[in-house]
Design a protein around this motif. Structure first.
Motif, PDB file in Angstrom:
ATOM      1  N   UNK A   6      18.300  12.650  72.689  1.00 63.96           N
ATOM      2  CA  UNK A   6      17.868  14.104  72.946  1.00 63.96           C
ATOM      3  C   UNK A   6      18.688  14.556  73.565  1.00 63.96           C
ATOM      4  N   UNK A   7      19.936  13.643  73.973  1.00 69.74           N
ATOM      5  CA  UNK A   7      21.463  14.228  74.079  1.00 69.74           C
ATOM      6  C   UNK A   7      22.444  14.310  73.807  1.00 69.74           C
ATOM      7  N   UNK A   8      22.844  13.601  72.450  1.00 65.36           N
ATOM      8  CA  UNK A   8      24.523  14.406  71.561  1.00 65.36           C
ATOM      9  C   UNK A   8      23.625  14.374  69.862  1.00 65.36           C
ATOM     10  N   UNK A   9      24.117  14.776  69.490  1.00 68.80           N
ATOM     11  CA  UNK A   9      23.807  15.158  68.202  1.00 68.80           C
ATOM     12  C   UNK A   9      25.209  14.600  67.503  1.00 68.80           C
ATOM     13  N   UNK A  10      25.495  13.668  66.084  1.00 67.24           N
ATOM     14  CA  UNK A  10      26.846  13.182  65.621  1.00 67.24           C
ATOM     15  C   UNK A  10      26.798  14.226  64.168  1.00 67.24           C
ATOM     16  N   UNK A  17      35.910  24.200  64.870  1.00 70.54           N
ATOM     17  CA  UNK A  17      36.379  22.692  65.911  1.00 70.54           C
ATOM     18  C   UNK A  17      37.931  22.594  66.117  1.00 70.54           C
ATOM     19  N   UNK A  18      38.461  23.041  65.844  1.00 76.13           N
ATOM     20  CA  UNK A  18      39.808  23.521  66.242  1.00 76.13           C
ATOM     21  C   UNK A  18      40.338  23.299  67.579  1.00 76.13           C
ATOM     22  N   UNK A  62      32.942  10.145  59.027  1.00 73.17           N
ATOM     23  CA  UNK A  62      33.880  10.803  59.881  1.00 73.17           C
ATOM     24  C   UNK A  62      32.689  12.267  60.603  1.00 73.17           C
ATOM     25  N   UNK A  63      32.109  11.899  61.947  1.00 72.48           N
ATOM     26  CA  UNK A  63      31.730  12.741  62.687  1.00 72.48           C
ATOM     27  C   UNK A  63      32.429  13.400  64.200  1.00 72.48           C
ATOM     28  N   UNK A  64      31.663  14.819  64.308  1.00 70.44           N
ATOM     29  CA  UNK A  64      32.527  15.247  65.405  1.00 70.44           C
ATOM     30  C   UNK A  64      30.745  14.686  66.656  1.00 70.44           C
ATOM     31  N   UNK A  71      25.749  22.069  71.781  1.00 70.80           N
ATOM     32  CA  UNK A  71      27.031  22.319  70.964  1.00 70.80           C
ATOM     33  C   UNK A  71      27.987  22.110  70.978  1.00 70.80           C
ATOM     34  N   UNK A  72      28.410  22.107  72.231  1.00 67.26           N
ATOM     35  CA  UNK A  72      29.301  21.538  72.894  1.00 67.26           C
ATOM     36  C   UNK A  72      30.570  20.415  72.070  1.00 67.26           C
ATOM     37  N   UNK A  73      31.310  20.019  71.613  1.00 65.87           N
ATOM     38  CA  UNK A  73      32.513  19.407  71.441  1.00 65.87           C
ATOM     39  C   UNK A  73      32.276  18.589  72.642  1.00 65.87           C
TER      40      UNK A  73
END
Length: 175
Positions: A6-10, A17-18, A62-64, A71-73
């Protein structure tokens, strides 16, 4: 593929994203704890990193780490599989503004559950610098067990080869 709570997404990395990667990697703490992050960190460094993520094969996952709402990194988490696909080695970093909010713990838990359940890995491991107490706390909150010190293990930008602490997590141990 995405993993989320409910907080993050990988999620998969994207070339756009650079700018966020460049901004996050200006933090001297990242290059201090993670010896392969250049300092100063350039746009070219970010593009090289991102292209490597996009070109990664089946052994590098690898995941962001991004905010599920905006959607913020927030950071990066990656698992590298051994050739027999029974063991995964995890590395992570979180951007300075996102630290202290449990983001890394959530990301590590999501990746560990997926690694054990979907990939059927028998062992997950990660290493930290012996002085990186915050990273060690993240590992322990998820259930990783400290196994010991790998002496004279990683070369750092200052030229010294420093010790690492090994942590592991077996199926059924995720908290």
């Amino acid at each position: 593929m995405e993993l989320r709570d409910d907080t993050i997404v990988l999620r998969s990395w994207r070339m756009d994203d650079a700018p966020a990667v460049v901004a996050a990697c200006q933090d001297p703490a990242l290059s201090h704890w993670i010896p392969w992050i250049p300092s100063p960190y350039s746009r070219e460094d970010a593009e090289t990193f991102l292209q490597g993520c996009l070109d990664s094969g089946d052994e590098r996952l690898p995941f962001a780490i991004a905010d599920v709402r905006t959607g913020a990194l927030l950071g990066s988490i990656e698992m590298r599989l051994d050739t027999q696909r029974v063991r995964g080695h995890i590395g992570y970093w979180v951007a300075e503004p996102a630290r202290g909010r449990g983001i890394c713990t959530r990301a590590l838990r999501l990746l560990a559950i997926w690694g054990h359940e979907s990939l059927e890995l028998q062992r997950l491991e990660l290493i930290t610098d012996p002085a990186n107490v915050a990273s060690q706390r993240v590992a322990e909150k998820v259930g990783f067990v400290r196994e010991g010190v790998l002496r004279c293990h990683l070369r750092h930008p200052d030229g010294r080869v420093r010790d690492s602490v090994m942590f592991s997590l077996l199926p059924g141990e995720v908290r």
